[in-house]
Design an enzyme around this catalytic site. Structure first.
Site, mmCIF file in Angstrom:
data_model
loop_
_atom_site.group_PDB
_atom_site.id
_atom_site.type_symbol
_atom_site.label_atom_id
_atom_site.label_comp_id
_atom_site.label_asym_id
_atom_site.label_seq_id
_atom_site.Cartn_x
_atom_site.Cartn_y
_atom_site.Cartn_z
ATOM 1 N N ASN A 104 0.843 -1.190 0.000
ATOM 2 C CA ASN A 104 0.000 0.000 0.000
ATOM 3 C C ASN A 104 0.875 1.235 0.000
ATOM 4 O O ASN A 104 0.409 2.341 0.235
ATOM 5 C CB ASN A 104 -0.945 0.010 1.205
ATOM 6 C CG ASN A 104 -2.146 -0.874 0.945
ATOM 7 O OD1 ASN A 104 -2.695 -0.877 -0.155
ATOM 8 N ND2 ASN A 104 -2.526 -1.659 1.944
ATOM 9 N N ASN A 105 2.154 1.037 -0.267
ATOM 10 C CA ASN A 105 3.105 2.138 -0.290
ATOM 11 C C ASN A 105 3.092 2.752 -1.699
ATOM 12 O O ASN A 105 3.587 2.167 -2.659
ATOM 13 C CB ASN A 105 4.485 1.569 0.077
ATOM 14 C CG ASN A 105 5.561 2.630 0.078
ATOM 15 O OD1 ASN A 105 5.508 3.581 -0.686
ATOM 16 N ND2 ASN A 105 6.545 2.435 0.938
ATOM 17 N N ALA A 106 2.494 3.950 -1.792
ATOM 18 C CA ALA A 106 2.292 4.588 -3.094
ATOM 19 C C ALA A 106 3.625 4.870 -3.780
ATOM 20 O O ALA A 106 3.743 4.783 -5.009
ATOM 21 C CB ALA A 106 1.511 5.881 -2.912
ATOM 22 N N ASP A 153 10.041 -9.301 -0.050
ATOM 23 C CA ASP A 153 10.478 -9.384 1.338
ATOM 24 C C ASP A 153 11.973 -9.089 1.352
ATOM 25 O O ASP A 153 12.702 -9.564 0.481
ATOM 26 C CB ASP A 153 10.184 -10.769 1.925
ATOM 27 C CG ASP A 153 10.027 -10.727 3.438
ATOM 28 O OD1 ASP A 153 9.760 -9.631 3.986
ATOM 29 O OD2 ASP A 153 10.169 -11.774 4.089
ATOM 30 N N THR A 154 12.416 -8.286 2.330
ATOM 31 C CA THR A 154 13.809 -7.833 2.373
ATOM 32 C C THR A 154 14.411 -8.093 3.737
ATOM 33 O O THR A 154 13.719 -7.992 4.754
ATOM 34 C CB THR A 154 13.874 -6.311 2.076
ATOM 35 O OG1 THR A 154 13.440 -6.092 0.744
ATOM 36 C CG2 THR A 154 15.287 -5.770 2.231
ATOM 37 N N PHE A 212 15.661 5.085 5.288
ATOM 38 C CA PHE A 212 14.888 4.511 6.388
ATOM 39 C C PHE A 212 15.595 3.252 6.885
ATOM 40 O O PHE A 212 16.640 2.864 6.364
ATOM 41 C CB PHE A 212 13.455 4.179 5.928
ATOM 42 C CG PHE A 212 13.391 3.005 4.986
ATOM 43 C CD1 PHE A 212 13.763 3.126 3.664
ATOM 44 C CD2 PHE A 212 12.975 1.755 5.438
ATOM 45 C CE1 PHE A 212 13.726 2.036 2.804
ATOM 46 C CE2 PHE A 212 12.932 0.657 4.578
ATOM 47 C CZ PHE A 212 13.301 0.806 3.264
ATOM 48 N N ASP A 257 19.516 2.214 6.913
ATOM 49 C CA ASP A 257 20.299 3.048 5.979
ATOM 50 C C ASP A 257 21.460 3.803 6.640
ATOM 51 O O ASP A 257 22.544 3.879 6.060
ATOM 52 C CB ASP A 257 19.388 4.037 5.244
ATOM 53 C CG ASP A 257 18.676 3.382 4.069
ATOM 54 O OD1 ASP A 257 19.041 2.251 3.701
ATOM 55 O OD2 ASP A 257 17.759 4.009 3.512
ATOM 56 N N LYS A 260 20.683 5.889 -4.458
ATOM 57 C CA LYS A 260 20.384 4.626 -3.769
ATOM 58 C C LYS A 260 19.534 3.726 -4.676
ATOM 59 O O LYS A 260 19.778 2.524 -4.768
ATOM 60 C CB LYS A 260 19.655 4.902 -2.442
ATOM 61 C CG LYS A 260 19.316 3.609 -1.705
ATOM 62 C CD LYS A 260 18.478 3.798 -0.446
ATOM 63 C CE LYS A 260 17.955 2.455 0.038
ATOM 64 N NZ LYS A 260 16.958 2.538 1.096
ATOM 65 N N ARG A 317 16.505 -3.659 -3.651
ATOM 66 C CA ARG A 317 15.129 -3.669 -4.167
ATOM 67 C C ARG A 317 15.112 -3.359 -5.667
ATOM 68 O O ARG A 317 14.430 -4.021 -6.446
ATOM 69 C CB ARG A 317 14.284 -2.638 -3.414
ATOM 70 C CG ARG A 317 12.872 -3.103 -3.149
ATOM 71 C CD ARG A 317 12.058 -2.119 -2.312
ATOM 72 N NE ARG A 317 12.850 -1.133 -1.626
ATOM 73 C CZ ARG A 317 13.372 -1.304 -0.410
ATOM 74 N NH1 ARG A 317 13.155 -2.398 0.255
ATOM 75 N NH2 ARG A 317 14.108 -0.349 0.145
#
Ligand code: IMP
Length: 196
Positions: A13-15, A73-74, A153, A156, A176, A182
């Site tokens: 849901n992360n725009a 997934d990270t 975030f 980092d 980055k 990612r």
């Protein structure tokens, strides 16, 4: 070859994430968020590997909606800690998932440890027409001795990628995004989708 504008659900849901991946994909797929398809329930993540969790999330969405979809997934994998925090990166410092606490715990565990090698690893699980596929993106680096930088975030401020003298939190976001775990996993996904 795919039809133009085929729809694909991204388990987020992360725009910002959605926009970024849509940009990389171009217009052969239209990405939909969980909100877009009204899937508001919590998506389960019960396993102890990134691969199993990404697959679990993607299959959960596929089974609920019958739509092609993908989930990521990270984890941060630290060599001297046998790959920890890994799949538990978000809640390493406690269930409240606080980045400051995660970093404090990590730096404490690495106090006096010379081997600072670490890597971020992202796994993406794609379900396309009922079949699953996995993609991986890795960025190698090291854990610095103390926090540096204010951007980004998570971990980092303490992660310095190989070949750079600055942490992810000292980098411009575009920089980055060119080298991140990612971005690398998403690029593998995009390459695959362009061919299918
Ligand atoms: P997620 O699977 O993307 O939610 O990532 C799990 C956890 O890994 C996050 O809560 C962060 O603590 C950490 N993490 C993931 N990606 C990054 C990143 O790019 N920088 C720093 N920490 C990250």
């Amino acid at each position: 070859m795919l039809q133009p504008f085929r729809e694909l659900v991204f388990a987020t849901n992360n725009a910002h994430k959605l926009f970024e991946v849509q940009h990389l994909l171009g217009d052969s797929f239209k990405l939909l968020s969980l909100q877009d398809i009204n899937l508001i329930e919590e998506i389960p993540e019960d396993y102890d590997t990134l691969e199993k969790n990404a697959l679990q999330k993607a299959w959960h969405i596929y089974n609920r909606t019958n739509r092609s979809c993908f989930a990521d997934d990270t984890g941060l994998e630290v060599e001297a800690l046998d790959g920890r925090p890994g799949v538990y990166s978000a809640r390493y410092g406690g269930e409240h998932r606080n980045s400051k606490d995660n970093i404090i715990k990590l730096l404490n565990e690495l106090q006096g440890v010379n081997n600072r090698k670490a890597r971020f690893r992202t796994v993406i699980a794609l379900i396309l027409d009922g079949k699953d596929f996995l993609f991986e993106g890795i960025v190698n680096g090291k854990i610095v001795d103390s926090e540096r930088g204010v951007d980004g975030f998570g971990y980092d401020p303490v992660f310095q990628p190989d070949g750079y003298a600055i942490t992810f939190a000292e980098m411009a976001i575009d920089q980055k995004n060119q080298i991140s775990h990612r971005a690398r996993a998403v690029n593998c996904l995009v390459d695959f989708l362009r061919k299918h």
